[in-house]
Design a protein around this motif. Structure first.
Motif, PDB file in Angstrom:
ATOM      1  N   ILE A 288      -2.649   7.327 -15.991  1.00  0.00           N
ATOM      2  CA  ILE A 288      -1.395   6.634 -15.657  1.00  0.00           C
ATOM      3  C   ILE A 288      -1.519   5.912 -14.318  1.00  0.00           C
ATOM      4  CG2 ILE A 288       1.028   6.988 -15.049  1.00  0.00           C
ATOM      5  CD1 ILE A 288       1.094   9.251 -17.103  1.00  0.00           C
ATOM      6  N   VAL A 289      -2.117   6.582 -13.313  1.00  0.00           N
ATOM      7  CA  VAL A 289      -2.273   5.974 -11.988  1.00  0.00           C
ATOM      8  C   VAL A 289      -3.215   4.766 -12.052  1.00  0.00           C
ATOM      9  CG1 VAL A 289      -3.172   6.362  -9.665  1.00  0.00           C
ATOM     10  CG2 VAL A 289      -1.736   8.091 -10.749  1.00  0.00           C
ATOM     11  N   LEU A 290      -4.356   4.929 -12.737  1.00  0.00           N
ATOM     12  CA  LEU A 290      -5.306   3.819 -12.836  1.00  0.00           C
ATOM     13  C   LEU A 290      -4.696   2.640 -13.576  1.00  0.00           C
ATOM     14  CD1 LEU A 290      -8.616   5.751 -13.644  1.00  0.00           C
ATOM     15  CD2 LEU A 290      -7.899   4.793 -11.453  1.00  0.00           C
ATOM     16  N   ASP A 291      -3.948   2.914 -14.628  1.00  0.00           N
ATOM     17  CA  ASP A 291      -3.309   1.832 -15.369  1.00  0.00           C
ATOM     18  C   ASP A 291      -2.265   1.109 -14.502  1.00  0.00           C
ATOM     19  OD1 ASP A 291      -2.812   0.464 -18.014  1.00  0.00           O
ATOM     20  OD2 ASP A 291      -0.812   1.307 -17.659  1.00  0.00           O
ATOM     21  N   HIS A 292      -1.573   1.847 -13.640  1.00  0.00           N
ATOM     22  CA  HIS A 292      -0.574   1.225 -12.761  1.00  0.00           C
ATOM     23  C   HIS A 292      -1.218   0.242 -11.787  1.00  0.00           C
ATOM     24  CE1 HIS A 292       2.951   0.827 -10.177  1.00  0.00           C
ATOM     25  NE2 HIS A 292       2.174   1.100  -9.128  1.00  0.00           N
ATOM     26  N   PHE A 293      -2.417   0.561 -11.325  1.00  0.00           N
ATOM     27  CA  PHE A 293      -3.098  -0.318 -10.379  1.00  0.00           C
ATOM     28  C   PHE A 293      -3.961  -1.373 -11.074  1.00  0.00           C
ATOM     29  CE2 PHE A 293      -2.319   3.453  -7.682  1.00  0.00           C
ATOM     30  CZ  PHE A 293      -1.642   2.832  -6.644  1.00  0.00           C
TER      31      PHE A 293
ATOM     32  N   TYR B  66       0.826  -1.201   0.000  1.00  0.00           N
ATOM     33  CA  TYR B  66       0.000   0.000   0.000  1.00  0.00           C
ATOM     34  C   TYR B  66       0.870   1.264   0.000  1.00  0.00           C
ATOM     35  CZ  TYR B  66      -4.077  -2.899   1.076  1.00  0.00           C
ATOM     36  OH  TYR B  66      -5.077  -3.831   1.027  1.00  0.00           O
ATOM     37  N   ALA B  67       1.940   1.218   0.787  1.00  0.00           N
ATOM     38  CA  ALA B  67       2.842   2.373   0.861  1.00  0.00           C
ATOM     39  C   ALA B  67       3.498   2.645  -0.492  1.00  0.00           C
ATOM     40  CB  ALA B  67       3.907   2.137   1.929  1.00  0.00           C
ATOM     41  N   GLU B  68       3.917   1.585  -1.187  1.00  0.00           N
ATOM     42  CA  GLU B  68       4.517   1.772  -2.505  1.00  0.00           C
ATOM     43  C   GLU B  68       3.503   2.339  -3.492  1.00  0.00           C
ATOM     44  OE1 GLU B  68       6.215  -1.912  -3.696  1.00  0.00           O
ATOM     45  OE2 GLU B  68       8.096  -1.559  -2.615  1.00  0.00           O
ATOM     46  N   GLY B  69       2.253   1.876  -3.375  1.00  0.00           N
ATOM     47  CA  GLY B  69       1.213   2.445  -4.248  1.00  0.00           C
ATOM     48  C   GLY B  69       1.007   3.927  -3.999  1.00  0.00           C
ATOM     49  N   LEU B  70       0.967   4.299  -2.705  1.00  0.00           N
ATOM     50  CA  LEU B  70       0.813   5.716  -2.363  1.00  0.00           C
ATOM     51  C   LEU B  70       2.011   6.534  -2.837  1.00  0.00           C
ATOM     52  CD1 LEU B  70      -0.682   5.447   1.238  1.00  0.00           C
ATOM     53  CD2 LEU B  70      -1.871   6.110  -0.869  1.00  0.00           C
TER      54      LEU B  70
END
Length: 360
Positions: free
Chosen positions: A160-165, A97-101
């Motif tokens: 970009i953020v949505l594609d990363h997740f 979660y921290a890496e995602g943030l």
């Protein structure tokens, strides 16, 4: 020293302490790094003529601390992960979660820098245009352009953020495309005028204060270049409001560009038998005494026509400013009339000789 041995034996505690040290080090080092960049920037960009590079560098400099903190946090998370065993699922999940943030934080910092540079460039360019009489267009187009750029780059960052997740963005792109098409169709005339206003700003076919001739033949002075339309004051003191798209598509004659000088042409008819050299000398003498007319380029007098009852001379001179052209022409006509009367030069009127054939 037992506490030190305990720290090195407890891997989680050790990596946690290293993590805190990394975060603190990057935060503390952000200030000297920022000052170092300021010193380097002054050495490099102070030698350039333009201020654009200084403004762009200033945007990057202001975000040094944010960027270094994010980098420090990323390295810290990687260090903390070394102390977590594969069986500690909760800790591993928290680190994920921290890496995602942190990824979102990196995207936001980059977005902030990019938008700062884009806004600086737009404002810098509009400031240059304001000096050429486009201040009103700067006030209207500047905020709108900045908002559009913020929206566009913000959507790019979101994608970009949505594609990363791993979130499917296909439906979002389709919705945005359909929505954009609907807006474009509903406001196509307004958008066309706005784009034309931007083209006028960039191409600068005319500026505020210029005297232009419209495709319809109307002549007037540009009063205001707006986002949707341009306002032109004609010689009857009436305001002509023309959509920008019509100006971009039409043929415009600019009397004030590239300089304010304007040709003065006066045709003079005199009677047959008049000495051309005398007429030429009188006309050139009147031009030399007129303060609104230039001597460079030198004025010229041409023998241009031989009519039924007159010979025609054309006086060609240049007014110092297009605003003085009408005044200069009126003054010259009056002076020519009075001077010809004193010199005994006849200004003929049309004559017809009618021969009557006698009838028997």
């Amino acid at each position: 020293m037992d506490w030190l041995e305990h720290i090195f034996q407890d891997q989680m505690l050790y990596h946690s302490i290293v993590t805190v040290i990394i975060i603190a080090a990057f935060y503390v080092l952000s200030s000297p790094v920022k000052k170092l960049l300021e010193w380097i920037g002054k050495k490099i960009f102070a030698k350039t003529q333009t201020t654009l590079d200084d403004l762009i560098f200033d945007v990057a400099r202001k975000n040094v601390r944010s960027l270094m903190v994010v980098i420090g946090l990323h390295i810290a998370v990687q260090e903390l992960r070394k102390g977590v065993t594969p069986h500690q699922l909760t800790a591993l999940q928290m680190l994920d979660y921290a890496e995602g943030l942190l990824y979102v934080a990196v995207v936001l910092v980059v977005l902030k820098v990019v938008l700062g540079i884009v806004h600086v460039f737009i404002n810098w360019y509009l400031d240059r245009m304001a000096g050429d009489g486009a201040s009103q267009l700067k006030l209207t187009l500047g905020p709108l352009t900045n908002k559009i750029m913020s929206l566009v780059f913000g959507l790019i960052a979101l994608i970009i953020v949505l594609d990363h997740f791993g979130i499917n963005i296909g439906s979002l792109l389709v919705s945005l495309g359909v929505g954009s098409l609907a807006v474009a169709l509903a406001a196509q005339d307004t958008l066309a005028n706005m784009i034309a206003g931007f083209v006028i700003l960039v191409d600068r076919p005319f500026r505020v204060g210029d005297r232009i001739e419209l495709p319809s033949g109307q002549v007037g002075d540009v009063q205001q270049i707006g986002l949707r339309s341009t306002r032109i004051l004609n010689f009857d003191n009436n305001l002509i409001i023309v959509p920008n798209s019509d100006l971009v598509k039409g043929r415009i004659v600019n009397y004030a560009y590239p300089h304010n000088q304007m040709r003065v042409l006066i045709k003079v008819n005199v009677a047959y038998g008049t000495d051309p050299a005398n007429v030429r000398a009188i006309l050139l003498d009147l031009v030399r005494k007129n303060p609104d007319l230039l001597q460079d380029p030198p004025p010229e007098v041409y023998f241009t026509a031989m009519g039924d009852s007159f010979i025609e001379f054309s006086l060609v001179a240049r007014a110092s400013d297009f605003l003085n052209r009408f005044k200069a022409e009126c003054t010259l006509r009056e002076q020519i009339y009075l001077r010809f009367a004193r010199e005994g030069i006849e200004i003929p009127f049309p004559q017809r000789v009618v021969h009557m054939k006698p009838t028997s």
